[in-house]
Design an enzyme around this catalytic site. Structure first.
Site, PDB file in Angstrom:
ATOM      1  N   CYS A 398       0.795  -1.216   0.000  1.00  0.00           N
ATOM      2  CA  CYS A 398       0.000   0.000   0.000  1.00  0.00           C
ATOM      3  C   CYS A 398       0.832   1.273   0.000  1.00  0.00           C
ATOM      4  CB  CYS A 398      -1.004  -0.003   1.138  1.00  0.00           C
ATOM      5  SG  CYS A 398      -0.313  -0.454   2.716  1.00  0.00           S
ATOM      6  N   HIS A 442      -1.943   0.453   7.115  1.00  0.00           N
ATOM      7  CA  HIS A 442      -2.315   0.793   5.750  1.00  0.00           C
ATOM      8  C   HIS A 442      -1.898   2.233   5.469  1.00  0.00           C
ATOM      9  CE1 HIS A 442      -4.429   0.107   2.083  1.00  0.00           C
ATOM     10  NE2 HIS A 442      -5.328   1.079   2.292  1.00  0.00           N
ATOM     11  N   ASP A 458      -8.214   5.746  -2.069  1.00  0.00           N
ATOM     12  CA  ASP A 458      -7.339   4.636  -1.706  1.00  0.00           C
ATOM     13  C   ASP A 458      -6.902   3.905  -2.970  1.00  0.00           C
ATOM     14  OD1 ASP A 458      -5.935   2.622  -0.619  1.00  0.00           O
ATOM     15  OD2 ASP A 458      -7.516   1.899   0.721  1.00  0.00           O
TER      16      ASP A 458
END
Lengths: 647, 305
Positions: A398, A442, A458
């Site tokens: 991520c 994250h 995201d």
């Protein structure tokens, strides 16, 4: 001094020292083991203890070693190490009962030092077992003649008796907020989110199963893809690492058109950083904290102890619709002359799009279409990290996606920033709460769009939507790198883990997290009207006094109640048997008189009853009570026939 | 038990027919180093009992007939001036014997009574400044006629306490009376009795009686009895600690008579009528009950712990 006592002391010291092994310097551990083995050998072989000068020199060398190692003799690490070394050395000069006593107390004290390092349930249970060994040894020291089994029983009884006292002290001992009870900062292992993000920093966390925090929702939990736990917000990019940069504003953030409020409580594990985690976007917290301009929640001081707070967040919001120009300027910062290809790509998007929102979409679909792979083990990147990733490896976790995305947005003149935190969590059915682990760490992006404010984007969701919706293990194609429990463990193992975690949660909430507030709440519920430390102290003292008085009453009961006599008891049993035969003994009737009456009524019993009455009077009223005679008497009564009740 | 003691009992039973219980009481009293008060009508064998015991036990015997003009000196003795030597010579009174029968003690004045009672209590007498020890064993059997109280000085309760036991003789039953009537004159038989024991042996038996074992369980029982008399409203006052001691020593003697080396509750129950009947007084409606029934009630009211 007898051998088994020394073995008991050796075991006690071994048990209290053992958990320290993982943080002691290796030479101290080996020295302790060596001393214990040596002492064990001396006991076994019956050889004499080492000479005094030898012990003195070992002690001196060890102390010098510790000073050399830690540069001090004080503080947690050096102090505990010194203490352990001295305890092991004390075994070498164990000559009389006084030395043994010192060792017992020392062992008890070392138990406490173990809690400097871990306060988990398993540590507590292990220490309880250790305490049991120590107390058993202590009982042995006080009363040499007792066998092991009764010794264990006495120790267990002692510990049980200590239990109510412990409980009273635990509940009522006035808790003081602040450094008096705080442990030194290095008491806590520092794992968790950092406020620096570079390629690989989050994927390293992805391997950790450590719990970051636990969440209980007051009502229905939000959808999984809304569980964005906001942590540090990163503005400044130096080409490789993202950092918060220099904060210039101290104004409060502005929300507009908020909706979908959600209430929950968080029990945060200590992570030695000031930030607290809250759902995007946080509004109010129960603890004193500061909400920064970029919606981070900061505690007054680093979180060194487990911390519990309730919070309210809004899942739908418009944040900072009117953003200060300076702030927008920060959202456009880029390292000079880096990643030219990415800059160029962004410039192309800017040219071909009519507004910012379209560019965002273009970027997301770029990730989706260009064959990017979501993996915990991405290849290493060169100096132009973004270019290498976007056009080279195309494999990332991520942080790679968030970093590249924000870079592209800034290059396309859209204010953007990286937000780190946690996503999702695991639901524990047993305790009805969510566990958020380090592996849930994250990173995502936020872009500022005119008329919408800061919007969460995201990019990970674009290439691995499962990560957002179902969690890490669902998103990774190759899960081999994950810890076992993060893959697909058998159902029973999962539920066992939930049970254990629920237990640990209760332990955290009620034992470790029993602070001033908890204490206040508990005592108020127990009916204490004004919870002041004076009242607590008075209640504690009187509670202790009452418990001790009760124990004393119980232990001194022989002073006011006679122990029921065994002979008397079986005699009464015989009387009951005969009462069933229709010949009850009057309360005032002596054994001999009764025997005469029974013999008259039941001649067939005459011999037996006379014999028994004579034995009884001899045992109960005679000058000498012989064990053998007593056993015979009891045996005879047991053999005596029972009668069917005639009434 | 000593064979001789058995013989004593046997011999006494041959003469005092149908009264084995009274004989045992009297013996128990003697063994417990106490004194005996017999309360009954004249002619039921009080004197005979004393005589028989004295003869069979080989004790010196003296009888003091108490009358209203009896003076302490008549009991204790008197110093008489000797003309030839010019000194006073003490002439011991009848009290200087091992067994005294104080007949009809309630007919004497309290002054005379107390002279005897003090001698009983202290086992010694002080006459004209000189203390003289009484012989050992020393045993007093006093008799008292309950029927004719006119012109008598009944012993107050405090004095009654000096007696270890009080018993009644009672009429003999028909069978015993027949034997009495058809037999030879009792006085002749008594005169022919041979001692079965020496006084040394009796002293040894008294010592043995004191050594009879009393267990804590039995003490519980004795205490329960004492407590009961103190707690119940039916008695004017409860038994004193001295009464408790008396009960124990009597029970010890009884156990010795039964040939046991430890006291059992039955012993306590057996001696209870003798020991407590003159120490307990009932109040209200219970006064009508005879002292015998009163003791019976007491025994039945107290459970053996």
């Amino acid at each position: 001094m007898n051998k088994s006592l020394i073995y008991g002391l050796l075991l006690s010291i071994l048990m209290v020292i053992a958990p320290h092994a993982d943080h002691l310097p290796i030479w101290v551990s080996s020295m302790c083991v060596g001393l214990l083995l040596w002492r064990g050998y001396l006991v076994y072989s019956g050889k004499a203890l080492p000479k005094r000068w030898l012990l003195m020199s070992i002690t001196f060398a060890g102390t010098v070693g510790i000073i050399f190692n830690f540069h001090t003799l004080f503080g947690r690490e050096a102090g505990v190490t010194l203490l352990l070394m001295l305890a092991a050395l004390k075994l070498m000069e164990l000559r009389n009962a006084r030395d043994a006593m010192v060792l017992v107390y020392l062992a008890c004290f070392i138990i406490i030092t173990n809690f400097f390092y871990s306060q988990s349930i398993s540590t507590a249970l292990y220490m309880l077992a250790t305490l049991m060994v120590i107390v058993t040894t202590w009982v042995h020291l006080q009363a040499q003649g007792i066998a092991l089994k009764p010794r264990l029983r006495i120790a267990a009884v002692l510990l049980m008796q200590a239990l109510p006292l412990t409980l009273i002290l635990f509940i009522l001992f006035p808790r003081v907020q602040g450094p008096l009870w705080g442990l030194p900062q290095d008491a806590y292992a520092s794992t968790g989110l950092d406020d620096r993000m570079s390629p690989g920093s989050l994927s390293r966390l992805g391997l950790s199963e450590a719990v970051a925090f636990r969440v209980t929702y007051s009502d229905k939990p939000p959808r999984r893809d809304q569980m964005y736990w906001r942590g540090p917000v990163l503005w400044y990019f130096d080409g490789r690492t993202w950092t918060p940069g220099i904060v210039t504003l101290s104004e409060a953030p502005k929300f507009t058109e908020v909706s979908q409020p959600i209430d929950y409580s968080v029990t945060l594990e200590p992570h030695n950083k000031p930030w607290l985690f809250a759902l995007d976007v946080p509004d109010k917290l129960s603890v004193q904290s500061k909400l920064t301009y970029d919606f981070q929640v900061l505690n007054k001081e680093p979180v060194h102890a487990r911390m519990r707070y309730t919070a309210r967040s809004y899942l739908a919001y418009h944040a900072n619709l009117q953003e200060a120009p300076r702030q927008l300027q920060r959202g456009l910062q880029l390292p000079r002359q880096s990643n030219p290809r990415a800059q160029q790509l962004a410039a192309e998007w800017r040219a071909g799009s009519k507004d910012d929102a379209a560019i965002v979409n273009t970027a997301l679909s770029y990730f989706y279409k260009q064959g990017f792979v979501y993996t915990l083990e991405p290849p290493l990147l060169g100096s132009n990290t973004v270019d290498d990733f976007l056009f080279g490896t195309k494999q990332g976790f991520c942080e790679h996606y968030a970093s590249a995305f924000v870079f592209l947005m800034r290059a396309a003149n859209i204010p953007a920033r990286v937000v780190t935190g946690y996503l999702g969590g695991e639901f524990n059915e047993v305790g009805n709460y969510y566990i958020v682990r380090q592996s849930d760490a994250h990173a995502w992006a936020e872009v500022w769009l005119a008329g919408k404010g800061w919007v969460r984007v995201d990019p990970t969701g674009a290439i691995a939507p499962d990560r957002v919706e179902r969690g890490l293990s669902a998103a990774l194609s190759d899960t081999a790198a994950l810890p076992f429990m993060e893959r697909n463990p058998p159902e029973w193992m999962r539920s066992l883990r939930f049970d254990l975690d629920a237990l640990a949660n209760q332990w955290n909430q009620w034992v470790l997290g029993y602070d001033t507030e908890r204490q206040f709440a508990v005592l108020t519920r127990l009916g204490m009207e004004s919870v002041t430390w004076q009242n607590m102290a008075i209640n504690m003292m009187s509670g202790l006094a009452i418990v001790i008085a009760l124990f004393a009453l119980f232990m001194l009961r022989h002073l006011y109640t006679r122990q029921p006599d065994k002979v008397q008891a079986v005699w009464l049993k015989l009387c009951r048997k005969l009462a069933d035969a229709g010949l009850p003994r009057a309360a005032h009737e002596g054994a001999q008189d009764y025997a005469v009456r029974v013999a008259a009524a039941r001649p067939e019993l005459a011999e037996a009853i006379h014999d028994l009455a004579t034995r009884y009077t001899a045992l109960r009223y005679g000058a000498h009570r012989e064990e053998q005679a007593q056993r015979e008497f009891i045996h005879l009564i047991q053999k005596f026939p029972s009668f069917r009740r005639t009434s | 038990m000593s064979q001789n003691l058995n013989n004593v009992i046997k011999q006494a039973e041959q003469i005092i027919l149908g009264k084995p219980q009274q004989i045992r009481f009297a013996l128990a009293c003697l063994l417990a180093r106490g004194h005996l008060l017999i309360e009954d009508l004249p002619g039921v064998g009080k004197t005979t009992l004393a005589h028989v015991l004295a003869r069979t036990l080989g004790l010196q015997f003296q009888r003091i007939q108490f009358t209203s003009d009896l003076l302490p000196a008549d009991i204790l003795g008197v110093s008489v001036y000797q003309r030839d030597t010019g000194e006073f010579k003490f002439h011991p009174g009848p009290i200087f014997a091992q067994m005294i029968l104080a007949d009809e003690i309630n007919r004497a004045t309290p002054k005379a009574q107390s002279a005897l009672l003090e001698a009983m209590e202290e086992q010694q007498v002080t006459i004209e400044g000189t203390t003289r020890a009484l012989p050992a064993p020393f045993f007093v059997i006093a008799t008292q006629n309950p029927a004719y109280q006119i012109g008598t000085f009944a012993l107050p309760e405090s004095q009654l306490d000096r007696f270890l036991m009080r018993i009644q003789m009672g009429y003999p039953d028909a069978h015993a009376e027949r034997g009495l009537l058809s037999g030879v004159d009792r006085r002749e038989i008594v005169a022919q009795l041979s001692p079965q024991m020496e006084s040394n042996e009796l002293l040894a038996l008294q010592k043995r009686a004191r050594e009879i074992f009393v267990s804590p369980a039995l003490l519980d029982y004795v205490q329960a009895i004492l407590r009961h008399t103190r707690e119940q409203a039916r008695y004017t006052h409860g038994l004193s600690p001295r009464a408790g001691l008396a009960l124990l020593s009597a029970a010890r003697a009884w156990a010795l008579l039964d040939g046991r080396d430890a006291v059992i509750p039955e012993d306590v129950q057996a001696v209870l009528p003798g020991v407590v009947s003159h120490r307990l007084q009932a109040v209200g409606e219970h006064t009508k009950r005879s002292s015998e029934l009163l003791v019976r009630d007491l025994i039945e009211a107290v459970a053996i712990p």
